[in-house]
Design an enzyme around this catalytic site. Structure first.
Site, PDB file in Angstrom:
ATOM      1  N   LYS A 548       0.869  -1.179   0.000  1.00 22.73           N
ATOM      2  CA  LYS A 548       0.000   0.000   0.000  1.00 22.73           C
ATOM      3  C   LYS A 548       0.901   1.223   0.000  1.00 22.73           C
ATOM      4  CE  LYS A 548      -1.855  -1.616   3.882  1.00 22.73           C
ATOM      5  NZ  LYS A 548      -3.273  -1.468   3.637  1.00 22.73           N
ATOM      6  N   THR A 656      -9.036  -1.017   0.379  1.00 25.88           N
ATOM      7  CA  THR A 656      -9.532  -1.986  -0.584  1.00 25.88           C
ATOM      8  C   THR A 656      -8.512  -3.110  -0.762  1.00 25.88           C
ATOM      9  OG1 THR A 656      -8.674  -0.579  -2.355  1.00 25.88           O
ATOM     10  CG2 THR A 656     -11.042  -0.444  -1.903  1.00 25.88           C
ATOM     11  N   LYS A 660      -9.094  -7.225  -1.418  1.00 31.32           N
ATOM     12  CA  LYS A 660      -8.465  -8.037  -2.472  1.00 31.32           C
ATOM     13  C   LYS A 660      -7.758  -9.244  -1.870  1.00 31.32           C
ATOM     14  CE  LYS A 660      -7.213  -3.723  -4.779  1.00 31.32           C
ATOM     15  NZ  LYS A 660      -6.057  -2.786  -4.862  1.00 31.32           N
TER      16      LYS A 660
HETATM   17  C1  LIG Z   1      -5.760  -1.733  -4.058  1.00 28.83           C
HETATM   18  C2  LIG Z   1      -4.592  -0.871  -4.308  1.00 28.83           C
HETATM   19  C3  LIG Z   1      -4.288   0.166  -3.422  1.00 28.83           C
HETATM   20  C4  LIG Z   1      -5.081   0.427  -2.168  1.00 28.83           C
HETATM   21  O1  LIG Z   1      -4.528  -0.355  -1.110  1.00 28.83           O
HETATM   22  P1  LIG Z   1      -4.887  -0.094   0.414  1.00 28.83           P
HETATM   23  O2  LIG Z   1      -4.222  -1.226   1.114  1.00 28.83           O
HETATM   24  O3  LIG Z   1      -6.376  -0.166   0.517  1.00 28.83           O
HETATM   25  O4  LIG Z   1      -4.336   1.221   0.778  1.00 28.83           O
HETATM   26  C5  LIG Z   1      -3.194   0.949  -3.686  1.00 28.83           C
HETATM   27  N1  LIG Z   1      -2.417   0.733  -4.771  1.00 28.83           N
HETATM   28  C6  LIG Z   1      -2.669  -0.269  -5.632  1.00 28.83           C
HETATM   29  C7  LIG Z   1      -1.766  -0.465  -6.790  1.00 28.83           C
HETATM   30  C8  LIG Z   1      -3.761  -1.103  -5.433  1.00 28.83           C
HETATM   31  O5  LIG Z   1      -4.008  -2.076  -6.309  1.00 28.83           O
END
Ligand SMILES: *Cc1c(COP(=O)(O)O)cnc(C)c1O
Length: 811
Positions: A548, A656, A660
């Protein structure tokens, strides 16, 4: 279509490998201008992309015809960022052309997977906010909402990250260096966008604006195919171009430099994405970017409406506009301006129409992340809009007074010489939403408390979601195949169907196959991880990932301190049968965020020390592959066993990444923050590792006067780790390197790393133990997949359509 003599196949996805192969060959020669013997990988990729795009265009027209014929309400999603990633494989999968594409390319002697990997990521976003917009686009097409995304076609997306001696270095990203095969330039769809100048008395009662400079916004359209290609929406990105006439006038006067000036301004506006995540940039160019794309979009929306409808009062029945955060919040004043100045409506009537169309999604409660503009700057760049903001504020004050609220309740739009964009967006919106249940409640109780009291029906929740096409079907072929066998493929368009897996969690044979899919993903990942980070990933090792953006509130530092403490414990007790782990970090820091960049350097220094230590070989390794982006997420997520979601409670609006990872069978170690709360509610307490202070406890600890030194003193493990960092154990060449981190931890620790450390350590040791009972672990992982269908962005979009937009869904 008939009039140009095109024969349209009833099912646009139905194309044989032989036919596709022929189309690829034709595009190679006639669109790319190259023969097969001279073709490079990129040429083949472009040729295949054009051949696939051909299959999307007719359904795209058909979707537009259906929307027009039914006069459907349209939904416009305005977002400064779209973090899209690669498009080829996604389009192929949505059209159901995977085997045809593979076979066609194999017949041409080209490896399909290599082609897919050759495509540069479209990285027109920083992180979660931009990725949410991309997932929402996909879902609007999947469920059949008449949606259109609006954003900026940046020449340069998010910077490329590399490490120089462990420090983050940034390089310009250049996704348009090669032709971008998915878009159509629409020079006829263009609008002049003004800046600066003066406001004089004019037709409307807000005064007419005479801008000092003007640029042209030109549209580029990308079709967005939904699942099975049955619905195709549009992503319209604006690029800034100089105005011709202006250039020519200056040229004719012999003012060559002056002639170049508008070109410079124009090309600057859409040149580069601001690389800041969670801290707004108070820079004039940023404000111009925001106004540029918002103004072009609003004009486009009005023009489309007016082609078919006469009465502007019907605008809210036919148009819903969603503002992704406050970056497009100037949409309110702009729409009012167009209605008053150019259409002759009265201010109050225009305000009511605007408020009937606009909706605002809040993404953060962090005070420093809430957008504010100095009134002086706004007045200089957008003088007319500042006047309209003042009138909106005055009307809001009258409404407040009528409701008996004190005039100084902190809900004014203008205050302390600044325009508060969150307040502006709230006041001019029909609905305002948070992105998880906890975040929405905190919005109502804290930052938007006063406004919520005045408009108690306005704030609603729509918990975020992720698209199952990219984040399960596309990225995880082994699990996709297993699901197909076990429950069919209905889950791709209806993710709740994963619940059919629940009973299979108790089926030992199914669990074995599920574990084998996870293992296959790790085996697939291992060579890449070895190449990127010099790490050997054995499939039996627990793969622990924190991927992240780097931000102090996300607490990568907490994870790192636990890593150091674990390294110490392993060295001190080598006889113990430790659970082997590979810790993966991935993420970028904003180029100006010094603390985050220092934490990146610390992780790299600790990684070198730990990975070089024979005492923990095969037990603990730390990997930090550079340049985390959507494609890297697609590699790591299917292989992950443990998902780190450890933000300070109350600060991660939703997340998000957490969704995932859970959807791909990683167990979560996390705080009760953002959507982690809802993940726990769904997967069950026994299938997630929750630890640490709650949002309420965080607030209380802070109110009581939190002192991290006491927490450090009470935890010998934490004290040792902090002392090692302080004394240069990981930076012998520069012992003082991490002084800023250490001083912050010992003195202030705004994000309560020390307060949560012991609870986190204990939870991690419970995870070590849980990993040893692989049947139980796999059972939990299966239940995570089975019960996370609710986190589909299809569910989120249906929620927005029903509860916010009042718009129909086709499927
Ligand atoms: C899903 C995603 C994020 C968001 O990640 P968080 O853990 O929710 O902050 C950021 N960058 C990419 C490339 C992602 O695919």
């Amino acid at each position: 279509m008939d009039e140009v003599g095109l024969t349209v196949p009833p099912d646009a996805g139905a194309v044989s490998a032989a036919e596709l192969r022929e189309r690829v060959g034709q595009h190679l020669v006639f669109s790319i201008g190259r023969g097969a013997t001279a073709a490079r990988l990129a040429d083949w990729r472009l040729a295949l992309s054009y051949a696939i795009r051909d299959r999307i265009v007719v359904p795209w027209f058909q979707t537009a015809e259906r929307i027009n014929a039914a006069d459907r309400k349209r939904v416009y999603y305005l977002s400064m960022e779209f973090l899209i990633g690669r498009l080829l494989d996604d389009a192929v999968a949505n059209l159901g052309l995977e085997s045809a594409a593979r076979e066609a390319m194999a017949g041409l002697g080209v490896d399909y997977d290599a082609l897919v990997r050759d495509e540069p990521d479209a990285a027109l976003g920083n992180g979660g906010l931009g990725r949410l917009a991309a997932c929402f686009l996909d879902s609007m097409s999947a469920v059949g909402v008449a949606g259109l995304g609006y954003g900026i076609r940046y020449d340069h997306g998010l910077f490329r990250q590399s490490f120089e001696a462990g420090w983050q270095a940034e390089e310009a990203e250049d996704w348009l260096a090669q032709p971008h095969p998915w878009e159509f330039e629409r020079p006829e769809a263009s609008f002049p966008i003004g800046f600066g100048g003066s406001v004089g008395p004019g037709a409307g009662d807000a005064g007419a604006w005479h801008p000092a400079e003007t640029v042209i916004a030109v549209a580029y359209d990308t079709p967005v195919p939904g699942w099975q290609g049955r619905w195709v929406n549009t992503l319209r990105l604006w690029s800034a171009k100089p105005t011709r006439e202006f250039e020519l006038q200056a040229f004719n006067r012999g003012d060559f430099l002056g002639a170049a000036t508008p070109a410079v301004l124009a090309e600057t506006i859409s040149r580069v994405l601001y690389p800041d995540d969670s801290t707004p940039q108070g820079r004039e160019l940023r404000l111009k970017q925001e106004y540029f794309f918002t103004a072009a979009s609003i004009r486009d929306i009005l023009q489309r409406f007016e082609r078919r409808h006469g009465d502007l009062a019907a605008l809210p029945d036919k148009v819903a506009i969603q503002l992704n955060d406050t970056h497009p919040a100037i949409a309110g004043p702009e729409l009012i301006r167009l209605l008053v100045d150019e259409r002759g409506l009265a201010f109050d009537a225009a305000f009511d129409i605007a408020r009937g169309c606009l909706h605002y999604t809040n993404h953060t409660l962090l005070p420093e992340a809430l957008e504010r503009w100095p009134a002086e700057l706004l007045g200089r760049v957008l003088p007319c809009h500042l006047e309209i903001v003042e009138r909106i504020d005055a009307r809001h004050a009258r409404e407040s007074a009528a409701a008996g609220r004190p005039s100084d309740d902190g809900t004014a739009i203008l205050g302390d010489g600044e325009v508060r964009m969150g307040t502006l967006a709230f006041v001019a919106a029909r609905r305002v939403n948070g992105v998880s249940a906890l975040h929405t409640r905190l919005m109502q109780e804290t930052v938007f408390g006063g406004l919520h009291a005045l408009h108690p029906e306005r704030i609603v929740n729509q918990t975020n979601g992720v698209t199952p096409r990219r984040w399960l079907h596309g990225c995880n072929p082994p699990l996709r195949a297993l699901l197909q066998e076990a429950i069919g493929d209905g889950w791709v368009a209806d993710l709740d169907r994963l619940e059919a897996l629940v009973p299979l969690a108790d089926d030992a044979a199914f669990r074995e196959r599920f574990a084998a899919a996870k293992r296959a993903n790790k085996v697939r990942l291992a060579p890449w991880l070895a190449e990127q980070a010099g790490i050997e990933l054995a499939p039996e090792t627990l793969l622990d990932v924190q991927i992240k953006r780097f931000h102090e509130y996300k607490r990568q530092l907490l994870n790192l301190l636990e890593t150091v403490a674990l390294w110490n414990a392993m060295r001190q007790a080598p006889e113990v049968d430790w659970t082997p782990r590979v810790k993966v970090f991935g993420g970028k820091a904003a180029p100006g965020y010094r603390m985050a960049k220092l934490i990146i350097k610390l992780i790299n220094d600790v990684a070198r020390t730990v990975n070089d230590d024979p005492a923990v070989r095969g037990r603990l390794q730390v990997a930090f592959p550079p340049n985390y982006n959507v494609s890297m997420a697609e590699r790591l997520i299917p292989a992950a066993d443990l998902s780190e979601q450890i933000s300070t409670a109350g600060l991660e609006a939703s997340g998000t990444g957490n969704m995932k990872l859970a959807l791909n069978g990683a167990l979560t170690v996390g705080t009760l923050d953002g959507a982690n709360v809802e993940i726990r509610d769904r997967v069950g307490e026994e299938n997630i590792f929750i630890f640490g202070l709650t949002a309420e406890e965080v607030a209380r600890r802070r109110a009581e006067g939190y002192a991290p030194a006491a927490c450090i003193a009470a935890s010998p493990r934490l004290a040792e780790a902090v002392e090692q960092i302080a004394s240069g154990r990981f930076s012998p060449d520069e012992p003082e390197r991490f002084r800023a981190i250490v001083e912050d931890l010992r003195g202030h620790d705004r994000f309560l790393v020390c307060a949560d450390f012991e609870a986190y350590w204990q939870r991690q040791r419970a995870i070590d133990a849980a990993w040893r009972d692989r049947a139980a672990w796999t059972r939990s992982a299966v239940l995570n997949v089975a019960r996370c269908g609710w986190f589909s962005s299809d569910r989120a979009i249906r929620g927005y359509a029903k509860e916010i937009w009042n718009a129909e869904t086709e499927f």
